[in-house]
Scaffold this motif. Structure first.
Motif, mmCIF file in Angstrom:
data_model
loop_
_atom_site.group_PDB
_atom_site.id
_atom_site.type_symbol
_atom_site.label_atom_id
_atom_site.label_comp_id
_atom_site.label_asym_id
_atom_site.label_seq_id
_atom_site.Cartn_x
_atom_site.Cartn_y
_atom_site.Cartn_z
ATOM 1 N N THR A 119 -10.345 1.364 14.323
ATOM 2 C CA THR A 119 -9.931 2.710 13.946
ATOM 3 C C THR A 119 -9.460 2.778 12.496
ATOM 4 N N GLY A 120 -9.156 1.635 11.918
ATOM 5 C CA GLY A 120 -8.676 1.538 10.540
ATOM 6 C C GLY A 120 -8.327 0.102 10.240
ATOM 7 N N LYS A 121 -7.623 -0.131 9.128
ATOM 8 C CA LYS A 121 -7.355 -1.486 8.678
ATOM 9 C C LYS A 121 -5.899 -1.898 8.780
ATOM 10 N N ALA A 122 -5.048 -1.059 9.326
ATOM 11 C CA ALA A 122 -3.627 -1.397 9.448
ATOM 12 C C ALA A 122 -3.423 -2.181 10.739
ATOM 13 N N ILE A 123 -3.247 -3.482 10.638
ATOM 14 C CA ILE A 123 -3.170 -4.340 11.814
ATOM 15 C C ILE A 123 -2.011 -3.950 12.722
ATOM 16 N N LYS A 124 -0.914 -3.456 12.153
ATOM 17 C CA LYS A 124 0.254 -3.093 12.950
ATOM 18 C C LYS A 124 0.059 -1.768 13.706
ATOM 19 N N TYR B 170 -17.142 -2.183 23.924
ATOM 20 C CA TYR B 170 -16.698 -0.961 23.259
ATOM 21 C C TYR B 170 -15.437 -0.507 23.983
ATOM 22 N N ALA B 171 -14.463 0.007 23.219
ATOM 23 C CA ALA B 171 -13.178 0.380 23.804
ATOM 24 C C ALA B 171 -12.724 1.733 23.263
ATOM 25 N N VAL B 172 -12.096 2.514 24.136
ATOM 26 C CA VAL B 172 -11.505 3.783 23.720
ATOM 27 C C VAL B 172 -10.086 3.498 23.232
ATOM 28 N N PRO B 173 -9.788 3.779 21.975
ATOM 29 C CA PRO B 173 -8.468 3.455 21.439
ATOM 30 C C PRO B 173 -7.433 4.501 21.819
ATOM 31 N N SER B 174 -6.167 4.134 21.639
ATOM 32 C CA SER B 174 -5.078 5.090 21.894
ATOM 33 C C SER B 174 -4.652 5.801 20.619
ATOM 34 N N VAL B 175 -5.284 5.450 19.491
ATOM 35 C CA VAL B 175 -4.989 6.111 18.215
ATOM 36 C C VAL B 175 -6.285 6.719 17.687
ATOM 37 N N PRO C 252 -10.709 2.086 28.429
ATOM 38 C CA PRO C 252 -9.550 2.082 27.537
ATOM 39 C C PRO C 252 -9.326 0.680 26.972
ATOM 40 N N LEU C 253 -8.759 0.617 25.783
ATOM 41 C CA LEU C 253 -8.602 -0.672 25.110
ATOM 42 C C LEU C 253 -7.820 -1.667 25.949
ATOM 43 N N VAL C 254 -6.781 -1.234 26.646
ATOM 44 C CA VAL C 254 -5.978 -2.178 27.419
ATOM 45 C C VAL C 254 -6.824 -2.875 28.484
ATOM 46 N N VAL C 255 -7.767 -2.156 29.083
ATOM 47 C CA VAL C 255 -8.664 -2.765 30.071
ATOM 48 C C VAL C 255 -9.574 -3.783 29.401
ATOM 49 N N VAL C 256 -10.132 -3.406 28.249
ATOM 50 C CA VAL C 256 -11.032 -4.298 27.517
ATOM 51 C C VAL C 256 -10.295 -5.560 27.071
ATOM 52 N N LEU C 257 -9.070 -5.409 26.595
ATOM 53 C CA LEU C 257 -8.307 -6.577 26.137
ATOM 54 C C LEU C 257 -8.108 -7.588 27.257
ATOM 55 N N ASN C 258 -7.825 -7.116 28.451
ATOM 56 C CA ASN C 258 -7.685 -8.040 29.583
ATOM 57 C C ASN C 258 -9.005 -8.743 29.890
ATOM 58 N N MET D 208 -5.791 -8.798 14.301
ATOM 59 C CA MET D 208 -5.718 -7.539 15.034
ATOM 60 C C MET D 208 -5.723 -7.790 16.541
ATOM 61 N N LEU D 209 -6.498 -8.758 16.994
ATOM 62 C CA LEU D 209 -6.523 -9.087 18.417
ATOM 63 C C LEU D 209 -5.135 -9.493 18.891
ATOM 64 N N VAL D 210 -4.486 -10.387 18.163
ATOM 65 C CA VAL D 210 -3.144 -10.835 18.537
ATOM 66 C C VAL D 210 -2.166 -9.657 18.541
ATOM 67 N N ALA D 211 -2.225 -8.820 17.502
ATOM 68 C CA ALA D 211 -1.316 -7.681 17.407
ATOM 69 C C ALA D 211 -1.493 -6.720 18.578
ATOM 70 N N CYS D 212 -2.751 -6.479 18.969
ATOM 71 C CA CYS D 212 -3.008 -5.551 20.077
ATOM 72 C C CYS D 212 -2.586 -6.147 21.412
ATOM 73 N N LEU D 213 -2.809 -7.437 21.607
ATOM 74 C CA LEU D 213 -2.349 -8.075 22.845
ATOM 75 C C LEU D 213 -0.836 -7.957 22.970
ATOM 76 N N GLN D 214 -0.132 -8.196 21.888
ATOM 77 C CA GLN D 214 1.327 -8.079 21.914
ATOM 78 C C GLN D 214 1.763 -6.638 22.158
ATOM 79 N N ARG D 215 1.054 -5.674 21.553
ATOM 80 C CA ARG D 215 1.406 -4.261 21.700
ATOM 81 C C ARG D 215 1.265 -3.804 23.149
ATOM 82 N N TYR D 216 0.254 -4.352 23.848
ATOM 83 C CA TYR D 216 0.012 -3.960 25.238
ATOM 84 C C TYR D 216 0.627 -4.944 26.230
#
Length: 277
Positions: free
Chosen positions: A100-105, A126-131, A155-161, A188-196
Motif C-alpha cells: 500500500t506504500g513504503k512506510a514499514i510501520k 493477494y491480500a486485502v489490506p486494512s489501510v 484479508p491480510l491477517v488470514v494471508v499472513l497466517n 514489512m513482513l515482520v512488522a505486519c506479523l507483530q501488528r496482527y
C-alpha cells in the motif's frame, strides 16, 4: 530483528511515508542511464566449484568443471545456483512484495511472492489490506482495493497466517534465510506479523541477502539510485532485455533470483553458504 540491509525503492530510514514520485520521474525511461555491461566488470567469471560432485545427480567425478561450463548462460546460471542453494545449510527463499506504500510501520503488503531456491516451491498471495493504497504505490503496481476484492483476496491477517504456515513447511528442519532486492520486504513482513499479534520469533535474526546492496558493492555501481527502477536497470544489465511487467511481485522475484545467481557466480565463492555469509 532482521539484519539491517539497504533500502528498497526509496523508503525513508525512519519508516515514514514518502511523497509520491513526481510525474517526470514516473515517466522517466528506467534505462536512460546506460550502464557498463557486466561482462566487462567481471571478465571470465564462472560458477567455480559450486557443490561436491556427488550433489549433482548422475554427474559423477568432475562435476565442478561441468557446472562451470553449464553456468555460462543466464538460464543455466539460475539452475546451477539452485543446485548450490539446495546444498545450503539454510532454506533460501526469494521474496518480493507490492504494498500500500513504503512506510514499514504503517503500510501493508497486497501481493506477496516467494520462491524457494533449489526446491521449485513457489507461492503468491493477494491480500486485502486494512489501510488505503497510496496514490504513489498504485501508480507503480496498478493494484486497487476493488481489484483485490474482485479476486476474492483474503484479508491480510488470514494471508499472513497462511504465509507463516507455508514458510514453516518449506523450511523443514533448516533455518530460513531470505533474498530480496533492497530494504523492505522481510522488514514489512515482520512488522505486519507483530501488528496482527502473529508470532514472528522464527524470523528473529534471519539472514537477508540484499541484491541491490551486493550489486552496488561488488560491481562498484555507486551511481545506482534506489528510485524504484534499480531492479529493472540491473536486469537489463545482466540480460540485455527489458523486464516485462516489472512491479508485479512474482515477476520481481524471478528477476531478483537471476540477479542473485549472477552475483554469486561473479563472487568466486565455492558455495551458496560462503556467498551468503
Amino acid at each position: 530483528p532482521p539484519r539491517p540491509v539497504q533500502r528498497r525503492r526509496g523508503n525513508n530510514d525512519d519508516g515514514e511515508p514518502m511523497e509520491a514520485d513526481d510525474a517526470s520521474e514516473e515517466n522517466e525511461d528506467p534505462m536512460a542511464v546506460e550502464q557498463q555491461p557486466l561482462a566487462a566488470l567481471v571478465p571470465g567469471a564462472t560458477a567455480g566449484a559450486i557443490v561436491p560432485a556427488q550433489a549433482v545427480e548422475g554427474s559423477g567425478e568432475g562435476a565442478a568443471p561441468l557446472l562451470r561450463s553449464y553456468a555460462r548462460t543466464l538460464a543455466n546460471e539460475q539452475e546451477a545456483f539452485g543446485v548450490a542453494a539446495a546444498a545450503s545449510e539454510w532454506r533460501l527463499v526469494v521474496v518480493d512484495f507490492e504494498a500500500t506504500g513504503k512506510a514499514i510501520k504503517f503500510d501493508e503488503p497486497i501481493q506477496l511472492a516467494f520462491r524457494v531456491l533449489g526446491a521449485e516451491e513457489r507461492q503468491v498471495w493477494y491480500a486485502v489490506p486494512s489501510v488505503e493504497i497510496s496514490a504513489g504505490a498504485h501508480a507503480i503496481h496498478r493494484i486497487s482495493k476493488e481489484e483485490l476484492e474482485l479476486m476474492e483476496a483474503e484479508p491480510l491477517v488470514v494471508v499472513l497466517n497462511e504465509v507463516v504456515a507455508w514458510l514453516t513447511k518449506v523450511a523443514g528442519d533448516l533455518p530460513l534465510a531470505f533474498v530480496q532486492h533492497g530494504r523492505f520486504d522481510v522488514q514489512m513482513l515482520v512488522a505486519c506479523l507483530q501488528r496482527y499479534n502473529i508470532d514472528a520469533a522464527f524470523l528473529d535474526n534471519v539472514p537477508i541477502l540484499d541484491t541491490l546492496a551486493c550489486a552496488k558493492d561488488m560491481w562498484r555501481l555507486t551511481d545506482l539510485v534506489d528510485n524504484g527502477y534499480s531492479l529493472q536497470k540491473l536486469h537489463y544489465m545482466v540480460t540485455r532485455q527489458q523486464l516485462e511487467n516489472a512491479h508485479d511481485a512474482e515477476v520481481d522475484v524471478g528477476a531478483t533470483t537471476g540477479l542473485a545467481a549472477r552475483l554469486f557466480f561473479s563472487s568466486g565463492c565455492d558455495s551458496a553458504d560462503a556467498f551468503f555469509v
